[in-house]
Design a protein around this motif. Structure first.
Motif, PDB file in Angstrom:
ATOM      1  N   ASP A  28     -87.945 -24.269 -36.627  1.00  0.00           N
ATOM      2  CA  ASP A  28     -87.484 -25.407 -35.827  1.00  0.00           C
ATOM      3  C   ASP A  28     -88.446 -25.709 -34.681  1.00  0.00           C
ATOM      4  OD1 ASP A  28     -85.293 -25.960 -37.364  1.00  0.00           O
ATOM      5  OD2 ASP A  28     -83.831 -25.011 -36.029  1.00  0.00           O
ATOM      6  N   GLY A  29     -88.999 -24.666 -34.075  1.00  0.00           N
ATOM      7  CA  GLY A  29     -89.956 -24.885 -32.999  1.00  0.00           C
ATOM      8  C   GLY A  29     -91.183 -25.634 -33.475  1.00  0.00           C
ATOM      9  N   GLN A  30     -91.705 -25.248 -34.615  1.00  0.00           N
ATOM     10  CA  GLN A  30     -92.872 -25.926 -35.174  1.00  0.00           C
ATOM     11  C   GLN A  30     -92.539 -27.366 -35.570  1.00  0.00           C
ATOM     12  OE1 GLN A  30     -96.191 -24.632 -35.414  1.00  0.00           O
ATOM     13  NE2 GLN A  30     -95.120 -23.381 -33.891  1.00  0.00           N
ATOM     14  N   GLU A  31     -91.322 -27.563 -36.091  1.00  0.00           N
ATOM     15  CA  GLU A  31     -90.898 -28.917 -36.453  1.00  0.00           C
ATOM     16  C   GLU A  31     -90.779 -29.797 -35.212  1.00  0.00           C
ATOM     17  OE1 GLU A  31     -89.111 -32.448 -37.907  1.00  0.00           O
ATOM     18  OE2 GLU A  31     -90.512 -30.976 -38.744  1.00  0.00           O
ATOM     19  N   GLY A  32     -90.237 -29.242 -34.131  1.00  0.00           N
ATOM     20  CA  GLY A  32     -90.089 -30.016 -32.902  1.00  0.00           C
ATOM     21  C   GLY A  32     -91.429 -30.440 -32.329  1.00  0.00           C
ATOM     22  N   ILE A  33     -92.393 -29.541 -32.340  1.00  0.00           N
ATOM     23  CA  ILE A  33     -93.726 -29.861 -31.830  1.00  0.00           C
ATOM     24  C   ILE A  33     -94.384 -30.935 -32.694  1.00  0.00           C
ATOM     25  CG2 ILE A  33     -96.048 -28.938 -31.480  1.00  0.00           C
ATOM     26  CD1 ILE A  33     -94.669 -26.234 -30.809  1.00  0.00           C
ATOM     27  N   GLN A  34     -94.281 -30.772 -34.011  1.00  0.00           N
ATOM     28  CA  GLN A  34     -94.890 -31.740 -34.921  1.00  0.00           C
ATOM     29  C   GLN A  34     -94.242 -33.112 -34.779  1.00  0.00           C
ATOM     30  OE1 GLN A  34     -97.563 -30.832 -36.622  1.00  0.00           O
ATOM     31  NE2 GLN A  34     -97.863 -32.940 -37.328  1.00  0.00           N
ATOM     32  N   ALA A  35     -92.909 -33.124 -34.603  1.00  0.00           N
ATOM     33  CA  ALA A  35     -92.207 -34.396 -34.434  1.00  0.00           C
ATOM     34  C   ALA A  35     -92.650 -35.097 -33.159  1.00  0.00           C
ATOM     35  CB  ALA A  35     -90.699 -34.154 -34.411  1.00  0.00           C
ATOM     36  N   PHE A  36     -92.869 -34.332 -32.101  1.00  0.00           N
ATOM     37  CA  PHE A  36     -93.338 -34.917 -30.842  1.00  0.00           C
ATOM     38  C   PHE A  36     -94.711 -35.554 -31.029  1.00  0.00           C
ATOM     39  CE2 PHE A  36     -95.718 -34.581 -26.868  1.00  0.00           C
ATOM     40  CZ  PHE A  36     -94.869 -35.250 -25.991  1.00  0.00           C
ATOM     41  N   ILE A  37     -95.600 -34.844 -31.708  1.00  0.00           N
ATOM     42  CA  ILE A  37     -96.952 -35.357 -31.939  1.00  0.00           C
ATOM     43  C   ILE A  37     -96.908 -36.628 -32.783  1.00  0.00           C
ATOM     44  CG2 ILE A  37     -99.153 -34.865 -33.092  1.00  0.00           C
ATOM     45  CD1 ILE A  37     -98.721 -31.911 -32.308  1.00  0.00           C
ATOM     46  N   LYS A  61     -94.433 -38.671 -32.968  1.00  0.00           N
ATOM     47  CA  LYS A  61     -93.561 -39.661 -32.318  1.00  0.00           C
ATOM     48  C   LYS A  61     -92.357 -40.021 -33.195  1.00  0.00           C
ATOM     49  CE  LYS A  61     -97.113 -41.769 -29.382  1.00  0.00           C
ATOM     50  NZ  LYS A  61     -98.122 -40.724 -29.627  1.00  0.00           N
ATOM     51  N   ARG A  62     -91.653 -38.992 -33.659  1.00  0.00           N
ATOM     52  CA  ARG A  62     -90.443 -39.177 -34.461  1.00  0.00           C
ATOM     53  C   ARG A  62     -89.398 -38.160 -34.022  1.00  0.00           C
ATOM     54  NH1 ARG A  62     -90.169 -34.881 -37.885  1.00  0.00           N
ATOM     55  NH2 ARG A  62     -92.145 -33.845 -38.428  1.00  0.00           N
ATOM     56  N   LYS A  63     -88.177 -38.357 -34.480  1.00  0.00           N
ATOM     57  CA  LYS A  63     -87.124 -37.396 -34.175  1.00  0.00           C
ATOM     58  C   LYS A  63     -87.313 -36.143 -35.025  1.00  0.00           C
ATOM     59  CE  LYS A  63     -83.501 -40.631 -32.748  1.00  0.00           C
ATOM     60  NZ  LYS A  63     -82.104 -41.101 -32.989  1.00  0.00           N
ATOM     61  N   PRO A  64     -87.086 -34.972 -34.447  1.00  0.00           N
ATOM     62  CA  PRO A  64     -87.236 -33.747 -35.238  1.00  0.00           C
ATOM     63  C   PRO A  64     -86.110 -33.592 -36.249  1.00  0.00           C
ATOM     64  CG  PRO A  64     -86.394 -33.231 -33.056  1.00  0.00           C
ATOM     65  CD  PRO A  64     -86.741 -34.693 -33.039  1.00  0.00           C
ATOM     66  N   ASN A  65     -86.418 -32.945 -37.334  1.00  0.00           N
ATOM     67  CA  ASN A  65     -85.429 -32.651 -38.371  1.00  0.00           C
ATOM     68  C   ASN A  65     -85.258 -31.134 -38.434  1.00  0.00           C
ATOM     69  OD1 ASN A  65     -83.698 -32.770 -40.567  1.00  0.00           O
ATOM     70  ND2 ASN A  65     -85.374 -32.865 -42.057  1.00  0.00           N
ATOM     71  N   PHE A  66     -84.416 -30.620 -37.540  1.00  0.00           N
ATOM     72  CA  PHE A  66     -84.238 -29.176 -37.456  1.00  0.00           C
ATOM     73  C   PHE A  66     -83.469 -28.663 -38.665  1.00  0.00           C
ATOM     74  CE2 PHE A  66     -84.410 -30.208 -32.767  1.00  0.00           C
ATOM     75  CZ  PHE A  66     -85.706 -29.742 -32.604  1.00  0.00           C
ATOM     76  N   LYS A  67     -83.880 -27.514 -39.166  1.00  0.00           N
ATOM     77  CA  LYS A  67     -83.240 -26.925 -40.337  1.00  0.00           C
ATOM     78  C   LYS A  67     -81.992 -26.140 -39.965  1.00  0.00           C
ATOM     79  CE  LYS A  67     -86.462 -28.481 -43.016  1.00  0.00           C
ATOM     80  NZ  LYS A  67     -86.180 -29.643 -43.893  1.00  0.00           N
ATOM     81  N   ASN A  68     -81.948 -25.663 -38.731  1.00  0.00           N
ATOM     82  CA  ASN A  68     -80.826 -24.818 -38.312  1.00  0.00           C
ATOM     83  C   ASN A  68     -80.091 -25.424 -37.127  1.00  0.00           C
ATOM     84  OD1 ASN A  68     -81.385 -22.537 -40.131  1.00  0.00           O
ATOM     85  ND2 ASN A  68     -83.270 -22.361 -38.937  1.00  0.00           N
TER      86      ASN A  68
END
Length: 256
Positions: free
Chosen positions: A238-247, A249-256
């Protein structure tokens, strides 16, 4: 469940007290609450919990009639210890618990609400610990939690006078975070729950645990643990997804 209704929607679990007319906290209701929290802790469909009452009240207190069936000092102490154990667990629960308080949260009802992470109230709700009016004292750690929110002097005043405060006063004293008209309370509670449910479960769990260090005045231990958890969430999926989503410019898609 005899005295609780539990349902889930949009990753939010609702626990509704349903013991008319006042949702009094009987031993059976407390046992049911304990069982529900057992079930929800590892339920992947529930990331956030909203606790509310059916009917006119959140909970108007402990079941005084049940007190007449308790025979001795040891049994009363056992009842208090059982409630304290559950409320301590709620305070340290790994999923966010939001209390939506309408009508009244008195005695054991307020002690239950104070064990939740966040309290939202209706403006005209009554909150208090009136046990001294009966020649008793709180039994579910109310004397310990209330001063944490309103200070020792205000807690003493509320206890010795047995006079409740309104929802708006509760906000001004730090006992609740926001007060709303009755008709808006539950909508606001679910709006807040939805914002929390959109976050990573791992981040929420670590955050709630770390806040307990601060609540207990354990700054050094809490800061040390925070740095450890910071590393863990950074390398998590989820942390990696959040960082990638920020870069991106989209909403993160957390798995948990």
């Amino acid at each position: 469940m005899e005295f609780l209704q539990v349902y889930k929607e949009n990753r939010i679990a609702t626990i509704q007290l349903n013991r008319p007319p006042a949702n009094a906290l009987s031993t059976q209701l407390i046992r049911e609450l304990s069982k529900v929290f057992d079930d929800l802790e590892h339920d992947g469909e529930a990331k956030v919990i909203v606790l509310k009452g059916e009917g006119r009240f959140f909970s108007a207190g402990a079941d005084i009639k049940e007190f007449t069936t308790i025979q001795n000092e040891a049994d009363f102490a056992e009842l208090g210890a059982f409630g304290q154990q559950l409320f301590d667990r709620m305070e340290n629960y790994p999923k966010l618990i939001i209390a939506a308080i309408h009508g009244a949260a008195l005695g054991g009802g307020l002690e239950l609400a104070m064990a939740c992470h966040i309290r939202l109230v209706s403006k005209e709700a009554k909150l208090g610990l009136p046990e001294l009016q009966l020649g008793l004292i709180p039994g579910f750690a109310g004397t310990q939690r209330l001063p944490k929110y309103v200070g020792a002097a205000k807690a003493a005043e509320m206890l010795v006078t047995s006079e409740p405060i309104t929802g708006e006063e509760a906000v001004s004293w730090g006992l609740a975070t926001a007060a709303y008209p009755d008709e808006d309370l539950f909508e606001k509670a679910y709006s807040l729950a939805g914002k929390a449910a959109a976050k990573s479960s791992l981040s929420i769990r670590y955050t709630l645990e770390l806040l307990q260090y601060a609540a207990k005045g354990q700054y050094g231990e809490g800061a040390k643990k925070e740095s450890q958890y910071f590393g863990k969430v950074f390398v998590s999926e989820d942390g990696q997804e959040g960082i990638q989503a920020f870069i991106e410019k989209r909403k993160p898609n957390f798995k948990n």
